[in-house]
Design a protein around this motif. Sequence first.
Motif, PDB file in Angstrom:
ATOM      1  N   ASP A 106       0.825  -1.217   0.000  1.00  0.00           N
ATOM      2  CA  ASP A 106       0.000   0.000   0.000  1.00  0.00           C
ATOM      3  C   ASP A 106       0.854   1.261   0.000  1.00  0.00           C
ATOM      4  N   CYS A 107       1.949   1.221  -0.742  1.00  0.00           N
ATOM      5  CA  CYS A 107       2.815   2.383  -0.902  1.00  0.00           C
ATOM      6  C   CYS A 107       2.124   3.437  -1.758  1.00  0.00           C
ATOM      7  N   LYS A 108       2.374   4.686  -1.422  1.00  0.00           N
ATOM      8  CA  LYS A 108       1.853   5.787  -2.236  1.00  0.00           C
ATOM      9  C   LYS A 108       3.029   6.635  -2.717  1.00  0.00           C
ATOM     10  N   VAL A 109       3.153   6.768  -4.054  1.00  0.00           N
ATOM     11  CA  VAL A 109       4.202   7.583  -4.656  1.00  0.00           C
ATOM     12  C   VAL A 109       3.539   8.660  -5.506  1.00  0.00           C
ATOM     13  N   VAL A 110       3.958   9.893  -5.319  1.00  0.00           N
ATOM     14  CA  VAL A 110       3.458  10.999  -6.137  1.00  0.00           C
ATOM     15  C   VAL A 110       4.656  11.683  -6.789  1.00  0.00           C
ATOM     16  N   THR A 111       4.587  11.842  -8.106  1.00  0.00           N
ATOM     17  CA  THR A 111       5.688  12.429  -8.865  1.00  0.00           C
ATOM     18  C   THR A 111       5.168  13.596  -9.689  1.00  0.00           C
ATOM     19  N   THR A 112       5.914  14.698  -9.677  1.00  0.00           N
ATOM     20  CA  THR A 112       5.556  15.839 -10.521  1.00  0.00           C
ATOM     21  C   THR A 112       6.819  16.396 -11.149  1.00  0.00           C
ATOM     22  N   ALA A 113       6.641  17.303 -12.103  1.00  0.00           N
ATOM     23  CA  ALA A 113       7.761  17.914 -12.813  1.00  0.00           C
ATOM     24  C   ALA A 113       7.427  19.371 -13.089  1.00  0.00           C
ATOM     25  N   ALA A 172      -4.430  17.998  -5.343  1.00  0.00           N
ATOM     26  CA  ALA A 172      -3.786  16.691  -5.463  1.00  0.00           C
ATOM     27  C   ALA A 172      -2.636  16.551  -4.473  1.00  0.00           C
ATOM     28  N   PHE A 173      -1.924  17.650  -4.215  1.00  0.00           N
ATOM     29  CA  PHE A 173      -0.802  17.585  -3.295  1.00  0.00           C
ATOM     30  C   PHE A 173      -1.261  17.715  -1.851  1.00  0.00           C
ATOM     31  N   ALA A 174      -2.431  18.295  -1.648  1.00  0.00           N
ATOM     32  CA  ALA A 174      -2.962  18.395  -0.299  1.00  0.00           C
ATOM     33  C   ALA A 174      -3.426  17.034   0.210  1.00  0.00           C
ATOM     34  N   GLY A 175      -3.596  16.042  -0.668  1.00  0.00           N
ATOM     35  CA  GLY A 175      -4.080  14.725  -0.275  1.00  0.00           C
ATOM     36  C   GLY A 175      -2.986  13.708  -0.062  1.00  0.00           C
ATOM     37  N   LEU A 176      -1.770  14.170   0.240  1.00  0.00           N
ATOM     38  CA  LEU A 176      -0.653  13.249   0.411  1.00  0.00           C
ATOM     39  C   LEU A 176      -0.662  12.637   1.809  1.00  0.00           C
ATOM     40  N   HIS A 177      -1.608  11.776   2.064  1.00  0.00           N
ATOM     41  CA  HIS A 177      -1.692  11.116   3.362  1.00  0.00           C
ATOM     42  C   HIS A 177      -1.722   9.611   3.158  1.00  0.00           C
ATOM     43  N   ASN A 178      -0.990   8.898   3.994  1.00  0.00           N
ATOM     44  CA  ASN A 178      -0.944   7.435   3.914  1.00  0.00           C
ATOM     45  C   ASN A 178      -0.527   6.902   5.275  1.00  0.00           C
ATOM     46  N   LYS A 179      -1.304   7.235   6.284  1.00  0.00           N
ATOM     47  CA  LYS A 179      -0.946   7.010   7.682  1.00  0.00           C
ATOM     48  C   LYS A 179      -0.596   5.552   7.948  1.00  0.00           C
ATOM     49  N   GLY A 180       0.536   5.374   8.637  1.00  0.00           N
ATOM     50  CA  GLY A 180       0.981   4.056   9.031  1.00  0.00           C
ATOM     51  C   GLY A 180       1.693   3.282   7.944  1.00  0.00           C
ATOM     52  N   ARG A 181       1.883   3.907   6.763  1.00  0.00           N
ATOM     53  CA  ARG A 181       2.522   3.193   5.660  1.00  0.00           C
ATOM     54  C   ARG A 181       3.702   4.018   5.146  1.00  0.00           C
ATOM     55  N   THR A 210       4.484   7.279  10.033  1.00  0.00           N
ATOM     56  CA  THR A 210       4.490   7.069   8.585  1.00  0.00           C
ATOM     57  C   THR A 210       5.880   7.361   8.046  1.00  0.00           C
ATOM     58  N   ILE A 211       6.350   6.516   7.152  1.00  0.00           N
ATOM     59  CA  ILE A 211       7.615   6.780   6.465  1.00  0.00           C
ATOM     60  C   ILE A 211       7.348   7.820   5.386  1.00  0.00           C
ATOM     61  N   ILE A 212       8.032   8.954   5.462  1.00  0.00           N
ATOM     62  CA  ILE A 212       7.837  10.057   4.526  1.00  0.00           C
ATOM     63  C   ILE A 212       9.183  10.427   3.919  1.00  0.00           C
ATOM     64  N   ILE A 213       9.306  10.257   2.615  1.00  0.00           N
ATOM     65  CA  ILE A 213      10.542  10.583   1.902  1.00  0.00           C
ATOM     66  C   ILE A 213      10.197  11.544   0.770  1.00  0.00           C
ATOM     67  N   TRP A 214      10.826  12.714   0.798  1.00  0.00           N
ATOM     68  CA  TRP A 214      10.576  13.752  -0.219  1.00  0.00           C
ATOM     69  C   TRP A 214      11.923  14.073  -0.861  1.00  0.00           C
ATOM     70  N   ILE A 215      12.032  13.805  -2.161  1.00  0.00           N
ATOM     71  CA  ILE A 215      13.286  14.041  -2.873  1.00  0.00           C
ATOM     72  C   ILE A 215      13.027  14.943  -4.073  1.00  0.00           C
TER      73      ILE A 215
END
Length: 498
Positions: A106-113, A172-181, A210-215
């Motif tokens: 149940d990973c959630k990845v969001v990518t933009t450019a 779309a970016f305001a919905g970046l929630h994935n609690k516990g994952r 939650t593991i949160i990684i922003w690169i």
Amino acid sequence: MMPQKPLPSFSESRDPNDEIIELAAACRFSPKRWSRLAWDWGMGELKGYDGPRPWQDEINDLIGAHLADPETRYQPLQISVASGHGIGKSAEMGMLSNWAMSCFADCKVVTTANTEGQLRTKTAPEIGKWFRLSITAHWFDQQAMSIKSRDPDRSESWRQDFISWSEHNTEAFAGLHNKGRIILLLFDEASKIHDKVWEVAEGALTDEDTIIIWIVFGNPTRNSGRFRECFRRFRHRWVGRQIDSRTVPGTNKQFLQRLVDDHGEDSDIVKVRVRGQFPSQSAMQFISADDADRARSVHLRSEQYAFAPVILGVDPAWTGDDPTVIMLRQGLYSKRLATIPRNDNDIEIANLIARLEDEYEADAVFVDAGYGTGIASAGTVMGRSWQLVWFGSTKVLDPGYYNMRAYIWGQMKRWLKAGGAIDPANEVLYQDLVGPETVARLDGKIQLESKEDMKERGLPSPNEGDALALTFAQPVAKKVRHPAGTGVKAAVDYDPYG
């Protein structure tokens, strides 16, 4: 270790084998190990490559160390990578995306450019290639703008989305929630992504446990904006890496050296396209970061400016989010006297200006006429002789400038180069100075972009910069003041503006 839902349990025809599932579980906290084992290096499309590049290994090690430590695992990890061309940023995004999607249920990845075109034609296809070549390729369903788990019960909760941004539509970016994952957020060509998107994304990444990684990746093309500030004002929040393309295997060293030979090691072209350094001055930037940095480091003794007239510049609030700012300049010295949230009570603001005028024995006060006519009128009633300055006026002392705003900013630029000093602790003024860009004109006159245009680029109205620039509206002579009780009366027809 946080609770995890089981990794994929596909039908026999789709299950690659138990060893892959075990490897994915073992690599949960080691993207470096996954990057080594999940692809057939040296084969097919990866022929000639024996593994990830050293800088990619370093980023993967950073993530692995962060996740392996229970003390940091659930703290957001923010990594910023500025580089020259051709280092393999898209490949790193592809490997990281595949690692996260393969190793976490149940990973959630969001990518933009920076643009939808970049996202659709370059970023998404490149990341998709790494999924297609991975040992878990059959776990995921790839679409043009998404990658989803093939598990029909979890395709909506286990996915990567390629989302184009808009400063006017950031839901779309305001919905970046994935609690516990786990959440992985990737920015490609980050230098040109609107500051508002950064702000919304930053505010959304707040889930506990939650593991949160922003690169964020990008060529450092702009000397202002949030990507630039990852390495400056917000460097305490970001793990920053600036990568010289010449140090990366597989880049065109001959072409890179030609850029150095043609333009010089310290040229902005080489800084941006080769060294991964931010330019001293962006192409259209009016005041360079070098000039603003130098002004921050200037230390003046009082005798170096006490002889000069004291001038106040007042920039009234422009919109509800902007403050009213009052700046003082005396010779090469400057100081912010006040910054007040928008206040429509002109009399109250006029009283404040009058108090500061008396306290600092100001020789002249200049007020932006755009929103300051009421303030100046109140000052007139109080017996003050403040001067309104019309930014849009084309009647300027130097015909090389399009209007008054460009002219006074031009005078301020000269002042900075001549040794003008700004408060090193005033980050707002610094950002105001380096923010505005010029507008190309056929007649060759210098014109600054409007405040509206700056806000479209994600930059705030440069209120403090405008307030300081106002002190250059006209030449000012120092008033002659007589000691109290001498009986000497100042000439009533004295013109403080010369």
